[in-house]
Write an enzyme that holds these catalytic residues in place. Structure first.
Site, short mmCIF file in Angstrom:
data_model
loop_
_atom_site.label_atom_id
_atom_site.label_comp_id
_atom_site.label_asym_id
_atom_site.label_seq_id
_atom_site.Cartn_x
_atom_site.Cartn_y
_atom_site.Cartn_z
N ILE A 17 0.83 -1.22 0.00
CA ILE A 17 0.00 0.00 0.00
C ILE A 17 0.86 1.26 0.00
CG2 ILE A 17 -2.10 -0.94 0.99
CD1 ILE A 17 -1.09 -0.27 3.74
N GLY A 18 2.14 1.08 -0.01
CA GLY A 18 3.00 2.26 -0.06
C GLY A 18 4.43 1.87 0.23
N GLY A 21 11.22 5.43 1.64
CA GLY A 21 12.62 5.28 2.05
C GLY A 21 13.04 3.81 2.03
N PHE A 22 13.29 3.29 3.21
CA PHE A 22 13.84 1.93 3.33
C PHE A 22 12.77 0.93 3.73
CE2 PHE A 22 18.17 3.26 2.80
CZ PHE A 22 18.10 4.60 3.09
N ALA A 23 11.52 1.29 3.50
CA ALA A 23 10.47 0.39 3.97
C ALA A 23 9.45 0.14 2.88
CB ALA A 23 9.78 1.00 5.19
N LYS A 24 8.83 -1.04 2.99
CA LYS A 24 7.68 -1.36 2.14
C LYS A 24 6.52 -1.56 3.10
CE LYS A 24 8.13 -5.28 0.00
NZ LYS A 24 8.44 -6.29 -1.04
N VAL A 25 5.36 -1.02 2.80
CA VAL A 25 4.21 -1.15 3.71
C VAL A 25 3.12 -1.95 2.99
CG1 VAL A 25 2.50 0.06 5.11
CG2 VAL A 25 4.78 1.05 4.81
N ASP A 132 10.06 15.66 12.64
CA ASP A 132 9.86 15.45 11.19
C ASP A 132 8.39 15.60 10.83
OD1 ASP A 132 10.57 12.77 8.78
OD2 ASP A 132 10.55 14.95 8.59
C1 LIG Z 1 6.07 8.41 2.21
N1 LIG Z 1 5.98 8.06 3.63
C2 LIG Z 1 7.13 8.60 4.37
C3 LIG Z 1 5.89 6.59 3.80
C4 LIG Z 1 4.49 6.12 3.50
C5 LIG Z 1 4.44 4.60 3.41
C6 LIG Z 1 3.01 4.12 3.13
C7 LIG Z 1 2.02 4.67 4.15
N2 LIG Z 1 0.63 4.32 3.87
C8 LIG Z 1 0.07 4.76 2.66
O1 LIG Z 1 0.77 5.47 1.86
N3 LIG Z 1 -1.19 4.41 2.30
C9 LIG Z 1 -1.82 4.89 1.06
C10 LIG Z 1 -1.99 3.51 3.07
C11 LIG Z 1 -1.50 3.32 4.47
C12 LIG Z 1 -2.38 2.77 5.40
N4 LIG Z 1 -2.03 2.56 6.66
C13 LIG Z 1 -0.78 2.87 7.08
C14 LIG Z 1 -0.42 2.65 8.41
C15 LIG Z 1 0.83 2.93 8.84
C16 LIG Z 1 1.76 3.44 7.93
C17 LIG Z 1 3.13 3.77 8.39
C18 LIG Z 1 4.15 3.92 7.46
C19 LIG Z 1 5.43 4.25 7.91
CL1 LIG Z 1 6.69 4.46 6.76
C20 LIG Z 1 5.70 4.41 9.27
O2 LIG Z 1 6.96 4.75 9.70
C21 LIG Z 1 4.68 4.25 10.18
CL2 LIG Z 1 5.00 4.49 11.85
C22 LIG Z 1 3.39 3.93 9.77
N5 LIG Z 1 1.46 3.68 6.64
C23 LIG Z 1 0.21 3.43 6.18
C24 LIG Z 1 -0.20 3.69 4.83
C25 LIG Z 1 2.15 6.16 4.38
C26 LIG Z 1 3.56 6.60 4.62
#
Ligand SMILES: CN(C)C[C@H]1CC[C@H](N2C(=O)N(C)Cc3cnc4ccc(-c5cc(Cl)c(O)c(Cl)c5)nc4c32)CC1
Length: 334
Positions: A17-18, A21-25, A132
């Site tokens: 879903i996104g 940086g260094f992570a895939k979610v 941040d």
């Molecule tokens: C560009 N950013 C720095 C990263 C981006 C990664 C996908 C994320 N996302 C999305 O982009 N959706 C479209 C759906 C979505 C749904 N639920 C999420 C729940 C948690 C997180 C999450 C992601 C990161 Cl990198 C974290 O450190 C934490 Cl603590 C939480 N991301 C979610 C997330 C949004 C942020």
């Protein structure tokens, strides 16, 4: 053969879903409750120098439990990967929401900003500075409530107080004046979040940034001088609160306590912002009972195990049962 055997039977992984940086979610379902979660997957080999950010983020998120902070449910560490099991935020980034609407009207910006101020007041009270804050790090849940994420750069300056004092006890002759200033030095570390909130509020109300320039040194010059223009559609109240946040001198920047009762924020709500966590300190009886029955343990044994907060599958199941209860769903395990 599942790509991530560590999650087998615990979480049913779905699409990515996104990525940041260094992570895939990835989206996933928690097997025992059926609740949706976000799984942040990081490969230790590619993390490299970024590794400390992950341990910082995990340590911080374990201490933070608040209605406007994305909840950490479980941490799974293998010799090659980290998996953070996180609260799912279906409406994605606030950044995309602002872009989709060009800019927000005052009333809508006020609702979001009150939640952002509440989250920052809470993390400051816990001794953390986020450092941040930006629309990309503010997600929206299914009710369009704000969820703050990405604690990779947060600092716990209060923790630094001891090392600060140790420096002074060690060799004060070499300590910088701001170190000797001590309290003031620490306070300023927290003030950075107020500045970022000023940039955030400006972005919510204008749809673009107060300080922007393709040339990075020009950009730094604008920030250091605090020079920005206010579009004609901003009300006097909006201009006033933004100017209190975007004070170049941290000592002149508005404090969190003053912000919590600022007239622009209390307007039409008429109450100061309730920033404390809505999560109770004590354990929830219904969740403990359901867990005890499911695992064939006594309530006492279950309470003892949960209270260890190991951020294992049991911790995740407890929090997700609590989420179900808070959403008015039955407190039942599948
Ligand atoms: C560009 N950013 C720095 C990263 C981006 C990664 C996908 C994320 N996302 C999305 O982009 N959706 C479209 C759906 C979505 C749904 N639920 C999420 C729940 C948690 C997180 C999450 C992601 C990161 Cl990198 C974290 O450190 C934490 Cl603590 C939480 N991301 C979610 C997330 C949004 C942020």
């Amino acid at each position: 053969m599942s790509l991530y055997p560590e999650l087998k039977g615990l979480y049913h992984l779905r699409e990515t879903i996104g990525s940041g940086g260094f992570a895939k979610v990835k989206l996933a379902y928690h097997a025992l409750t059926g609740e949706k979660v976000a799984v942040k997957i990081m490969d230790k080999r590619t993390l490299g120098a970024e590794l400390p950010r992950v341990t910082t983020e995990i340590a911080a998120m374990k201490e933070l439990c608040h209605q406007h902070i994305c909840k950490l449910f479980q941490v799974i560490e293998t010799d090659t990967r980290f998996f953070l099991i996180l609260e799912y935020c279906p409406e994605g980034e606030l950044f995309d929401y602002i872009v989709s609407k060009d800019r927000l009207n005052e009333a809508e910006a006020r609702i979001f900003f009150r939640q952002i101020v509440a989250a920052v007041a809470y993390i400051h009270d816990c001794g953390f500075a986020h450092r941040d804050l930006k629309p990309e790090n503010l997600l929206l849940d299914e009710d369009q409530n704000i969820k703050l994420i990405d604690f990779g750069l947060c600092a716990k300056p209060k923790g630094g107080m001891d090392s600060l004092l140790a420096t002074l006890c060690g060799s004060p002759a070499y300590a910088a004046p701001e170190l000797i200033a001590g309290r003031q030095y620490l306070a300023n570390l927290f003030q950075v979040d107020q500045w970022s909130m000023g940039v955030l509020l400006y972005a919510l109300l204008c749809g673009f940034l107060p300080f922007d320039d393709e040339n990075i040194s020009q950009l730094y010059k604008k920030i250091k001088n605090g020079t920005y223009t206010s579009p004609e559609w901003l009300s006097e109240g909006s201009k006033e609160i933004i100017s209190q946040l975007l004070q170049v001198d941290p000592k002149r920047r508005i404090s969190i306590p003053a912000l919590l009762k600022h007239p622009w924020l209390t307007k039409s709500f008429n109450v100061p912002i309730e920033w404390q966590s809505k999560y109770k300190k004590c354990l929830d009886d219904d969740c403990i009972t359901e867990l005890a029955v499911h695992h064939g343990k006594t309530r006492g044994q279950m309470e003892e195990q949960i209270s260890e907060w190991k951020y294992d599958y049991m911790t995740a199941t407890y929090f997700l049962l609590l989420e179900k209860k808070m959403k008015g769903k039955p407190v039942r395990l599948l």
